[in-house]
Every structure is written in C-alpha cells, then in structure tokens.
Design a protein around this motif. Sequence first.
Motif, PDB file in Angstrom:
ATOM      1  N   ASN A 175       0.823  -1.204   0.000  1.00 15.12           N
ATOM      2  CA  ASN A 175       0.000   0.000   0.000  1.00 15.12           C
ATOM      3  C   ASN A 175       0.859   1.258   0.000  1.00 15.12           C
ATOM      4  OD1 ASN A 175      -2.728   0.933  -0.050  1.00 15.12           O
ATOM      5  ND2 ASN A 175      -2.409   1.677   2.029  1.00 15.12           N
ATOM      6  N   GLU A 176       1.948   1.250   0.764  1.00 13.94           N
ATOM      7  CA  GLU A 176       2.832   2.427   0.815  1.00 13.94           C
ATOM      8  C   GLU A 176       3.579   2.635  -0.497  1.00 13.94           C
ATOM      9  OE1 GLU A 176       2.712   4.695   3.080  1.00 13.94           O
ATOM     10  OE2 GLU A 176       1.563   3.588   4.567  1.00 13.94           O
ATOM     11  N   THR A 177       3.893   1.535  -1.201  1.00 16.93           N
ATOM     12  CA  THR A 177       4.595   1.686  -2.486  1.00 16.93           C
ATOM     13  C   THR A 177       3.658   2.133  -3.588  1.00 16.93           C
ATOM     14  OG1 THR A 177       4.259  -0.574  -3.319  1.00 16.93           O
ATOM     15  CG2 THR A 177       6.182  -0.195  -1.872  1.00 16.93           C
ATOM     16  N   ARG A 178       2.380   1.787  -3.430  1.00 10.96           N
ATOM     17  CA  ARG A 178       1.341   2.132  -4.398  1.00 10.96           C
ATOM     18  C   ARG A 178       1.597   1.503  -5.776  1.00 10.96           C
ATOM     19  NH1 ARG A 178      -2.068   5.769  -2.520  1.00 10.96           N
ATOM     20  NH2 ARG A 178      -2.715   6.431  -4.590  1.00 10.96           N
ATOM     21  N   CYS A 179       2.444   0.473  -5.827  1.00  6.07           N
ATOM     22  CA  CYS A 179       2.854  -0.109  -7.106  1.00  6.07           C
ATOM     23  C   CYS A 179       1.700  -0.707  -7.897  1.00  6.07           C
ATOM     24  CB  CYS A 179       3.946  -1.147  -6.879  1.00  6.07           C
ATOM     25  SG  CYS A 179       3.414  -2.614  -5.951  1.00  6.07           S
ATOM     26  N   PHE A 180       0.646  -1.084  -7.233  1.00  6.91           N
ATOM     27  CA  PHE A 180      -0.488  -1.734  -7.891  1.00  6.91           C
ATOM     28  C   PHE A 180      -1.641  -0.773  -8.169  1.00  6.91           C
ATOM     29  CE2 PHE A 180      -1.189  -1.787  -3.413  1.00  6.91           C
ATOM     30  CZ  PHE A 180      -2.542  -1.563  -3.253  1.00  6.91           C
ATOM     31  N   LYS A 181      -1.504   0.468  -7.728  1.00  8.07           N
ATOM     32  CA  LYS A 181      -2.610   1.422  -7.810  1.00  8.07           C
ATOM     33  C   LYS A 181      -2.590   2.155  -9.157  1.00  8.07           C
ATOM     34  CE  LYS A 181      -3.286   1.848  -2.913  1.00  8.07           C
ATOM     35  NZ  LYS A 181      -3.602   2.728  -1.805  1.00  8.07           N
ATOM     36  N   TYR A 182      -2.896   1.414 -10.206  1.00  6.64           N
ATOM     37  CA  TYR A 182      -2.869   1.937 -11.564  1.00  6.64           C
ATOM     38  C   TYR A 182      -3.868   3.076 -11.765  1.00  6.64           C
ATOM     39  CZ  TYR A 182      -6.949  -1.042 -12.022  1.00  6.64           C
ATOM     40  OH  TYR A 182      -8.167  -1.627 -11.840  1.00  6.64           O
ATOM     41  N   TRP A 183      -4.855   3.169 -10.918  1.00 14.19           N
ATOM     42  CA  TRP A 183      -5.919   4.161 -11.050  1.00 14.19           C
ATOM     43  C   TRP A 183      -5.580   5.497 -10.400  1.00 14.19           C
ATOM     44  CZ3 TRP A 183      -5.923  -0.109  -7.945  1.00 14.19           C
ATOM     45  CH2 TRP A 183      -5.886   0.114  -6.569  1.00 14.19           C
ATOM     46  N   SER A 184      -4.427   5.554  -9.722  1.00 15.61           N
ATOM     47  CA  SER A 184      -4.099   6.735  -8.927  1.00 15.61           C
ATOM     48  C   SER A 184      -2.829   7.409  -9.428  1.00 15.61           C
ATOM     49  CB  SER A 184      -3.917   6.320  -7.464  1.00 15.61           C
ATOM     50  OG  SER A 184      -3.530   7.430  -6.688  1.00 15.61           O
ATOM     51  N   LEU A 185      -2.806   8.710  -9.339  1.00 18.09           N
ATOM     52  CA  LEU A 185      -1.612   9.481  -9.705  1.00 18.09           C
ATOM     53  C   LEU A 185      -0.757   9.831  -8.484  1.00 18.09           C
ATOM     54  CD1 LEU A 185      -3.210  11.923 -12.311  1.00 18.09           C
ATOM     55  CD2 LEU A 185      -1.900   9.822 -12.742  1.00 18.09           C
ATOM     56  N   LYS A 186      -1.267   9.533  -7.317  1.00 15.87           N
ATOM     57  CA  LYS A 186      -0.543   9.843  -6.091  1.00 15.87           C
ATOM     58  C   LYS A 186       0.768   9.046  -6.044  1.00 15.87           C
ATOM     59  CE  LYS A 186      -1.132   9.957  -1.090  1.00 15.87           C
ATOM     60  NZ  LYS A 186      -1.989   9.609   0.045  1.00 15.87           N
ATOM     61  N   GLN A 187       1.807   9.704  -5.590  1.00 19.12           N
ATOM     62  CA  GLN A 187       3.133   9.089  -5.521  1.00 19.12           C
ATOM     63  C   GLN A 187       3.238   8.136  -4.326  1.00 19.12           C
ATOM     64  OE1 GLN A 187       5.768   9.649  -7.814  1.00 19.12           O
ATOM     65  NE2 GLN A 187       4.005  10.481  -8.906  1.00 19.12           N
ATOM     66  N   ALA A 188       4.237   7.270  -4.389  1.00 16.79           N
ATOM     67  CA  ALA A 188       4.535   6.367  -3.276  1.00 16.79           C
ATOM     68  C   ALA A 188       4.912   7.184  -2.044  1.00 16.79           C
ATOM     69  CB  ALA A 188       5.693   5.449  -3.658  1.00 16.79           C
ATOM     70  N   SER A 189       4.793   6.566  -0.898  1.00 14.98           N
ATOM     71  CA  SER A 189       5.205   7.212   0.354  1.00 14.98           C
ATOM     72  C   SER A 189       6.715   7.454   0.325  1.00 14.98           C
ATOM     73  CB  SER A 189       4.847   6.319   1.542  1.00 14.98           C
ATOM     74  OG  SER A 189       3.448   6.206   1.664  1.00 14.98           O
ATOM     75  N   PRO A 190       7.205   8.322   1.209  1.00  9.93           N
ATOM     76  CA  PRO A 190       8.652   8.545   1.269  1.00  9.93           C
ATOM     77  C   PRO A 190       9.410   7.249   1.580  1.00  9.93           C
ATOM     78  CG  PRO A 190       7.476  10.204   2.553  1.00  9.93           C
ATOM     79  CD  PRO A 190       6.464   9.173   2.141  1.00  9.93           C
ATOM     80  N   LYS A 191      10.650   7.200   1.155  1.00  6.89           N
ATOM     81  CA  LYS A 191      11.483   6.009   1.308  1.00  6.89           C
ATOM     82  C   LYS A 191      11.548   5.551   2.763  1.00  6.89           C
ATOM     83  CE  LYS A 191      16.011   4.083   0.237  1.00  6.89           C
ATOM     84  NZ  LYS A 191      17.312   4.294  -0.418  1.00  6.89           N
ATOM     85  N   GLU A 192      11.608   6.476   3.707  1.00 10.44           N
ATOM     86  CA  GLU A 192      11.709   6.114   5.121  1.00 10.44           C
ATOM     87  C   GLU A 192      10.467   5.358   5.596  1.00 10.44           C
ATOM     88  OE1 GLU A 192      11.821   9.661   4.251  1.00 10.44           O
ATOM     89  OE2 GLU A 192      13.884   9.219   3.654  1.00 10.44           O
ATOM     90  N   VAL A 193       9.311   5.764   5.121  1.00 11.15           N
ATOM     91  CA  VAL A 193       8.051   5.110   5.489  1.00 11.15           C
ATOM     92  C   VAL A 193       8.026   3.698   4.904  1.00 11.15           C
ATOM     93  CG1 VAL A 193       5.529   5.169   5.207  1.00 11.15           C
ATOM     94  CG2 VAL A 193       6.794   7.285   5.711  1.00 11.15           C
ATOM     95  N   ILE A 194       8.418   3.578   3.654  1.00 12.58           N
ATOM     96  CA  ILE A 194       8.443   2.275   2.998  1.00 12.58           C
ATOM     97  C   ILE A 194       9.447   1.356   3.682  1.00 12.58           C
ATOM     98  CG2 ILE A 194       8.973   1.083   0.828  1.00 12.58           C
ATOM     99  CD1 ILE A 194       7.808   3.575  -0.618  1.00 12.58           C
ATOM    100  N   LEU A 195      10.605   1.894   4.048  1.00 10.35           N
ATOM    101  CA  LEU A 195      11.620   1.085   4.739  1.00 10.35           C
ATOM    102  C   LEU A 195      11.099   0.588   6.086  1.00 10.35           C
ATOM    103  CD1 LEU A 195      14.458  -0.106   4.983  1.00 10.35           C
ATOM    104  CD2 LEU A 195      15.234   2.143   5.817  1.00 10.35           C
ATOM    105  N   GLU A 196      10.402   1.442   6.818  1.00  9.67           N
ATOM    106  CA  GLU A 196       9.854   1.020   8.111  1.00  9.67           C
ATOM    107  C   GLU A 196       8.845  -0.116   7.932  1.00  9.67           C
ATOM    108  OE1 GLU A 196       7.447   2.674  12.018  1.00  9.67           O
ATOM    109  OE2 GLU A 196       8.398   4.122  10.674  1.00  9.67           O
ATOM    110  N   GLU A 197       7.997  -0.009   6.924  1.00  6.40           N
ATOM    111  CA  GLU A 197       7.036  -1.084   6.652  1.00  6.40           C
ATOM    112  C   GLU A 197       7.757  -2.362   6.231  1.00  6.40           C
ATOM    113  OE1 GLU A 197       3.962  -1.200   7.401  1.00  6.40           O
ATOM    114  OE2 GLU A 197       3.576   0.905   7.769  1.00  6.40           O
ATOM    115  N   TYR A 198       8.785  -2.222   5.419  1.00  5.59           N
ATOM    116  CA  TYR A 198       9.560  -3.380   4.977  1.00  5.59           C
ATOM    117  C   TYR A 198      10.177  -4.100   6.173  1.00  5.59           C
ATOM    118  CZ  TYR A 198      13.142  -6.154   2.650  1.00  5.59           C
ATOM    119  OH  TYR A 198      13.933  -7.198   2.235  1.00  5.59           O
ATOM    120  N   VAL A 199      10.739  -3.339   7.087  1.00  4.82           N
ATOM    121  CA  VAL A 199      11.405  -3.917   8.256  1.00  4.82           C
ATOM    122  C   VAL A 199      10.398  -4.585   9.190  1.00  4.82           C
ATOM    123  CG1 VAL A 199      12.751  -3.311  10.311  1.00  4.82           C
ATOM    124  CG2 VAL A 199      13.421  -2.439   8.090  1.00  4.82           C
TER     125      VAL A 199
END
Length: 161
Positions: free
Chosen positions: A45-69
């Motif tokens: 959800n934070e990467t938004r990689c699957f959200k083809y319908w949206s123009l909103k950008q992915a979350s900042p790298k720090e947020v994505i890293l925290e979710e990844y960890v």
Amino acid sequence: MNFKQMFQMQKELDERIRNEHKLMNVNLIDEKILAFQVELGELANETRCFKYWSLKQASPKEVILEEYVDGIHFLLSIGIDLQTVDISVEDQENEGNLTKQFSMIYEQSSQLARTKVKKEFIELFQQYWFLGTLLNFTSTEIEAAYIGKNEVNHQRQNQGY
C-alpha cells in the motif's frame, strides 16, 4: 549483513513477548505468518505499485523502509520457530516488477502456512530480501532500520502495547 545478530535480537524480543503475554507453550506460527502477510499488504500500500488508477506518488522512502522492516521482524520470528536461523541471501539483479514480486511473496507465504517447512521459509526470506532490493534498500539501511524498530518494539512492550 549480520543475520545472526538480527535473529538474536528477534529471539530476545520474542521471548519477552511470550513471557509477558504468557505464551511460552503456544505455537504462534500461523499468527506470525498472517501478521507477515498483513505487513506485506501495508508495504504494498505504501509503495502504491499496484494502484494503476491513482496518480498519487509512493510514500517517502523512510516510510516504505519502516514497513519493509516490519516484515523482516515477522520473518525472523518465523525462522526462529522453524529453527532456521542460519540463512544467507543471494545477490540478484535489481530488475523485476514490484507487483509481481508482492504477489509471489503472498503466494509463498501462503505455501509456508500450509507446509511449515524450512525450504519454503528460506525461499520466502530470499524473495522478500529481493523485494528490498527492488525497493532500492541497501543491506546497511535494512539492518539499521531493523535495529531501530527492534528498540521501538521493546519500548512498546514497556508501555503495555
């Protein structure tokens, strides 16, 4: 990457949680796999990689890293339960499709939920690590973020989380 240290840190956190929540003799692997899958969804959800319908950008790298960890925490915990703490990851080319990688990891985690075998866990761990590569995280960033989040998780336990 110092997986040995990360597994040890996770073991200490797991033991603390098991003791404080009176779960010493409870098999939690199904809960841990589901928790991992939930974290994987939050990461996607934070990467938004699957959200083809949206123009909103992915979350900042720090947020994505925290979710990844967060996912790394549960994978380490699952590895401990499966007595698979001696693990290594293979370097892979940073080429791939995020959406397909997320789907593959969901599939592999579901397979692990059915089989609970070490081979499946190792493959899942390696594919999740590759996802981190696709997200442009370095081993150093992942390790530092894991250590920081582990400290946060201990603080949360101190506060009755």
